[in-house]
Design a protein around this motif. Sequence first.
Motif, PDB file in Angstrom:
ATOM      1  N   ARG A 161       2.359  12.622   2.342  1.00 30.59           N
ATOM      2  CA  ARG A 161       2.004  13.632   1.337  1.00 30.59           C
ATOM      3  C   ARG A 161       3.157  14.600   1.099  1.00 30.59           C
ATOM      4  NH1 ARG A 161      -3.842  13.577   3.971  1.00 30.59           N
ATOM      5  NH2 ARG A 161      -4.911  12.297   2.406  1.00 30.59           N
ATOM      6  N   ALA A 162       3.939  14.857   2.144  1.00 34.24           N
ATOM      7  CA  ALA A 162       5.100  15.733   1.966  1.00 34.24           C
ATOM      8  C   ALA A 162       6.165  15.084   1.092  1.00 34.24           C
ATOM      9  CB  ALA A 162       5.693  16.094   3.324  1.00 34.24           C
ATOM     10  N   ARG A 163       6.130  13.757   0.979  1.00 36.67           N
ATOM     11  CA  ARG A 163       7.105  13.030   0.162  1.00 36.67           C
ATOM     12  C   ARG A 163       6.427  12.263  -0.970  1.00 36.67           C
ATOM     13  NH1 ARG A 163       9.739  16.237   2.044  1.00 36.67           N
ATOM     14  NH2 ARG A 163      11.619  16.076   3.341  1.00 36.67           N
ATOM     15  N   ASP A 164       5.283  12.762  -1.418  1.00 32.39           N
ATOM     16  CA  ASP A 164       4.576  12.184  -2.572  1.00 32.39           C
ATOM     17  C   ASP A 164       4.337  10.687  -2.414  1.00 32.39           C
ATOM     18  OD1 ASP A 164       4.490  14.658  -3.871  1.00 32.39           O
ATOM     19  OD2 ASP A 164       6.485  14.358  -4.718  1.00 32.39           O
ATOM     20  N   PHE A 165       4.030  10.269  -1.198  1.00 31.88           N
ATOM     21  CA  PHE A 165       3.699   8.881  -0.869  1.00 31.88           C
ATOM     22  C   PHE A 165       4.843   7.910  -1.176  1.00 31.88           C
ATOM     23  CE2 PHE A 165      -0.492  10.628  -0.495  1.00 31.88           C
ATOM     24  CZ  PHE A 165      -1.094   9.840   0.468  1.00 31.88           C
ATOM     25  N   LYS A 166       6.069   8.415  -1.112  1.00 21.47           N
ATOM     26  CA  LYS A 166       7.244   7.549  -1.185  1.00 21.47           C
ATOM     27  C   LYS A 166       7.556   7.097   0.231  1.00 21.47           C
ATOM     28  CE  LYS A 166       9.032   9.984  -5.233  1.00 21.47           C
ATOM     29  NZ  LYS A 166      10.136  10.825  -5.769  1.00 21.47           N
ATOM     30  N   VAL A 167       7.324   5.824   0.498  1.00 14.81           N
ATOM     31  CA  VAL A 167       7.321   5.319   1.870  1.00 14.81           C
ATOM     32  C   VAL A 167       8.681   5.491   2.540  1.00 14.81           C
ATOM     33  CG1 VAL A 167       6.942   3.286   3.310  1.00 14.81           C
ATOM     34  CG2 VAL A 167       5.486   3.688   1.315  1.00 14.81           C
ATOM     35  N   LYS A 168       9.751   5.097   1.866  1.00 17.90           N
ATOM     36  CA  LYS A 168      11.077   5.182   2.487  1.00 17.90           C
ATOM     37  C   LYS A 168      11.470   6.629   2.770  1.00 17.90           C
ATOM     38  CE  LYS A 168      12.873   0.836   0.612  1.00 17.90           C
ATOM     39  NZ  LYS A 168      13.939   0.188  -0.196  1.00 17.90           N
ATOM     40  N   ASP A 169      11.160   7.518   1.834  1.00 14.02           N
ATOM     41  CA  ASP A 169      11.475   8.932   2.057  1.00 14.02           C
ATOM     42  C   ASP A 169      10.670   9.490   3.231  1.00 14.02           C
ATOM     43  OD1 ASP A 169      13.134   8.723  -0.082  1.00 14.02           O
ATOM     44  OD2 ASP A 169      11.835   9.791  -1.491  1.00 14.02           O
ATOM     45  N   ALA A 170       9.411   9.091   3.329  1.00 16.28           N
ATOM     46  CA  ALA A 170       8.577   9.554   4.439  1.00 16.28           C
ATOM     47  C   ALA A 170       9.105   9.025   5.771  1.00 16.28           C
ATOM     48  CB  ALA A 170       7.134   9.114   4.227  1.00 16.28           C
ATOM     49  N   PHE A 171       9.574   7.774   5.779  1.00 20.04           N
ATOM     50  CA  PHE A 171      10.112   7.205   7.017  1.00 20.04           C
ATOM     51  C   PHE A 171      11.378   7.943   7.451  1.00 20.04           C
ATOM     52  CE2 PHE A 171      13.039   4.255   9.134  1.00 20.04           C
ATOM     53  CZ  PHE A 171      12.285   3.935  10.253  1.00 20.04           C
ATOM     54  N   VAL A 172      12.253   8.244   6.499  1.00 20.26           N
ATOM     55  CA  VAL A 172      13.468   9.002   6.825  1.00 20.26           C
ATOM     56  C   VAL A 172      13.104  10.371   7.392  1.00 20.26           C
ATOM     57  CG1 VAL A 172      15.511  10.108   5.847  1.00 20.26           C
ATOM     58  CG2 VAL A 172      14.894   7.790   5.146  1.00 20.26           C
ATOM     59  N   MET A 173      12.083  10.999   6.825  1.00 22.09           N
ATOM     60  CA  MET A 173      11.653  12.308   7.312  1.00 22.09           C
ATOM     61  C   MET A 173      11.121  12.206   8.741  1.00 22.09           C
ATOM     62  SD  MET A 173       8.917  14.940   5.577  1.00 22.09           S
ATOM     63  CE  MET A 173       8.847  16.656   6.105  1.00 22.09           C
ATOM     64  N   ILE A 174      10.348  11.160   9.029  1.00 20.83           N
ATOM     65  CA  ILE A 174       9.836  10.965  10.390  1.00 20.83           C
ATOM     66  C   ILE A 174      10.994  10.772  11.367  1.00 20.83           C
ATOM     67  CG2 ILE A 174       8.555   9.382  11.884  1.00 20.83           C
ATOM     68  CD1 ILE A 174       6.669   8.863   9.579  1.00 20.83           C
ATOM     69  N   ARG A 175      11.943   9.925  10.989  1.00 28.19           N
ATOM     70  CA  ARG A 175      13.075   9.653  11.881  1.00 28.19           C
ATOM     71  C   ARG A 175      13.886  10.927  12.136  1.00 28.19           C
ATOM     72  NH1 ARG A 175      18.364   7.588  12.115  1.00 28.19           N
ATOM     73  NH2 ARG A 175      18.619   5.980  13.725  1.00 28.19           N
ATOM     74  N   ASN A 176      14.127  11.704  11.097  1.00 29.94           N
ATOM     75  CA  ASN A 176      14.871  12.954  11.269  1.00 29.94           C
ATOM     76  C   ASN A 176      14.096  13.950  12.129  1.00 29.94           C
ATOM     77  OD1 ASN A 176      16.963  11.973   9.708  1.00 29.94           O
ATOM     78  ND2 ASN A 176      16.215  12.923   7.815  1.00 29.94           N
ATOM     79  N   THR A 177      12.782  13.970  11.968  1.00 27.65           N
ATOM     80  CA  THR A 177      11.955  14.873  12.774  1.00 27.65           C
ATOM     81  C   THR A 177      12.011  14.496  14.247  1.00 27.65           C
ATOM     82  OG1 THR A 177      10.445  15.355  10.941  1.00 27.65           O
ATOM     83  CG2 THR A 177       9.602  15.694  13.169  1.00 27.65           C
ATOM     84  N   SER A 182      -7.072   6.202  -1.790  1.00 30.06           N
ATOM     85  CA  SER A 182      -6.991   5.272  -2.915  1.00 30.06           C
ATOM     86  C   SER A 182      -6.266   4.004  -2.466  1.00 30.06           C
ATOM     87  CB  SER A 182      -6.246   5.920  -4.081  1.00 30.06           C
ATOM     88  OG  SER A 182      -4.896   6.172  -3.728  1.00 30.06           O
ATOM     89  N   ASP A 183      -6.324   2.973  -3.281  1.00 26.62           N
ATOM     90  CA  ASP A 183      -5.687   1.704  -2.922  1.00 26.62           C
ATOM     91  C   ASP A 183      -4.183   1.877  -2.732  1.00 26.62           C
ATOM     92  OD1 ASP A 183      -8.138   0.505  -3.064  1.00 26.62           O
ATOM     93  OD2 ASP A 183      -7.874  -0.248  -5.119  1.00 26.62           O
ATOM     94  N   SER A 184      -3.554   2.632  -3.620  1.00 23.71           N
ATOM     95  CA  SER A 184      -2.103   2.824  -3.508  1.00 23.71           C
ATOM     96  C   SER A 184      -1.748   3.629  -2.259  1.00 23.71           C
ATOM     97  CB  SER A 184      -1.571   3.528  -4.756  1.00 23.71           C
ATOM     98  OG  SER A 184      -2.173   4.807  -4.910  1.00 23.71           O
ATOM     99  N   GLU A 185      -2.591   4.608  -1.916  1.00 28.49           N
ATOM    100  CA  GLU A 185      -2.328   5.412  -0.717  1.00 28.49           C
ATOM    101  C   GLU A 185      -2.504   4.578   0.547  1.00 28.49           C
ATOM    102  OE1 GLU A 185      -3.668   9.806  -2.459  1.00 28.49           O
ATOM    103  OE2 GLU A 185      -5.083   8.586  -1.309  1.00 28.49           O
ATOM    104  N   ARG A 186      -3.523   3.731   0.569  1.00 30.50           N
ATOM    105  CA  ARG A 186      -3.711   2.857   1.736  1.00 30.50           C
ATOM    106  C   ARG A 186      -2.546   1.887   1.882  1.00 30.50           C
ATOM    107  NH1 ARG A 186      -9.351   2.861   0.476  1.00 30.50           N
ATOM    108  NH2 ARG A 186      -9.098   0.996  -0.815  1.00 30.50           N
ATOM    109  N   LYS A 187      -2.046   1.392   0.755  1.00 32.51           N
ATOM    110  CA  LYS A 187      -0.907   0.478   0.797  1.00 32.51           C
ATOM    111  C   LYS A 187       0.331   1.185   1.342  1.00 32.51           C
ATOM    112  CE  LYS A 187       1.930  -2.531  -2.124  1.00 32.51           C
ATOM    113  NZ  LYS A 187       2.186  -2.991  -3.519  1.00 32.51           N
ATOM    114  N   SER A 188       0.564   2.414   0.892  1.00 33.54           N
ATOM    115  CA  SER A 188       1.715   3.178   1.387  1.00 33.54           C
ATOM    116  C   SER A 188       1.586   3.459   2.877  1.00 33.54           C
ATOM    117  CB  SER A 188       1.839   4.494   0.609  1.00 33.54           C
ATOM    118  OG  SER A 188       2.062   4.259  -0.763  1.00 33.54           O
TER     119      SER A 188
END
Length: 550
Positions: free
Chosen positions: A230-246, A126-132
């Motif tokens: 998807r693990a963070r419901d397309f919340k960009v900042k939360d997903a980035f923190v998860m990537i960095r921690n991983t 979707s447009d919002s998912e592509r933007k995220s």
Amino acid sequence: MADETPNPSPPLAPATSDRPTDIDHSPAPVSVVVTESESLSVTESECEQPTTPPVAESGSLVVVDEKEDLPPPPPSVAVVVEVKTSATQEGVGVFEAEKPKPTEDKKIPQSLVSFKEESNVVADLSDSERKSLQELRQLVQEALDSNRFTFSPPPPPPPPKDAEKQCSAQEAPIKLENAPAVPSEPTPRIEENPEKEAQEVAKEAEQLSIWGIPLLKDDRTDVILLKFLRARDFKVKDAFVMIRNTIKWRKEFGIDALVDEDLGDEWEKVVFMHGYDREGHPVCYNVYGEFQNKEVYAKAFSDEEKRAKFLRWRIQFLERSIRKLDFSPGGVCTIFQVNDLKNSPGPAKRDLRLATKQALQVLQDNYPEFVAKQVFINVPWWYLAFYTMISPFLTQRTKSKFVFTGPSKTAETLFKYMSPEQVPVQYGGLSVDYCDCNPDFSTSDPVAEVTVKPATKQTVEIIIYEKCNIVWELRVVGWEVSYGAEFVPTAEDGYTVIIQKATKKAPSDEPVVSNSFKVGELGKILLTVDNPTSKKKQLLYRFKIKSFID
């Protein structure tokens, strides 16, 4: 997952072919007739043979009208399904076979919504998912440019105090009277090269990868980033923190070195990969009952060191499996999980409970969205009570991936998602363990499924058109039936050969029967299964034609 989805070829590694060299690869000179009759009240003489046998197609049973122009029969194998249920049946109509209604087990909790994997193709978002996704890519790029993904290795643990005192005592200089003074050597100066260090850091950032996939090098990165989103419901900042921690955890845990480490094969029966589901996902089996073996349990959980080793082995197994997945958009990048809870030690085992909790935390934090489906089989009562308690705390997305089934429905449930040739024998299929040997059949040989109704006799006719050697294997899940096999020659003066005398099969008997027969004249093989019980049974069989050898 659709039950009727055809089984694709495995996406990871092609199945090894076990075909013998003497197999005739030309069209098989046989046809198959599956005949069903009431075992007590109907005889063959009471039922008229239809002029044109019905042709079985996928998902339906079609009887061709005599007025229609019939297509020429196929030159290879014709599968004809003929159902005889009563002596008073006068005509046969065109109809679709009813799909079996799902049996509702009130004791087994099931999700009202079945999980369906989302597409990883950017055009399908979707447009919002592509933007995220675009925003997350930008954050990752900025972090790579500023070396925010570069972490210093953890400091070594401090030595024990007793060891420090002992070391100090050993290293203390011994003073000798009237000894000449020894000039002390100057301490070598460590030259600092900030430019070189910066180059090494930049090189490390450039080579940064997750699960063997370099970040931001190709479109596989989008698939990885979508997992975190998807693990963070397309919340960009939360997903980035998860990537960095991983990334930080992977470096601290030494994942890249762990993949090549030899940790033994002590738990190969506890967790193993076997086959693929109908949508091409590799299937991972977790057999908790293996921990009833005291030796296996002790090697995994008897102390903290062993628990740490088991956790490393489990992560290594998962990491190796993930690196075989296809991370290209549209590829298969998730795993189908089967959790066998038969004879599971249960929640009373504190060591197992702690290790499971620790492993789940690591997997949830660092391996997002790698499960296509979670099927729990042989579910005991205590697990249902446990699930009822934790269910309110699970997201709908998580619960939609769960499927629960009791011992009596294990094979039936697995066959919804996997073809029988992909399911191990111990779970109702015809796929042998990789450590065993089956020279005649492999997972590339399809299995035919036939439902044997209560109090009926099912006969599979394999019509032979030329001399050959034929091999077959057959099973009825749970048995409680009689099975026999014979060869009936076409010639009127020929004699019927009893290959397998009709024998009652108990649930404790060998699950699979294998037979072979050298056909020296035209005729047909009859495989007969008599079901005297009040329950329907699932008949599985497959056969193979080999060239005739005198």
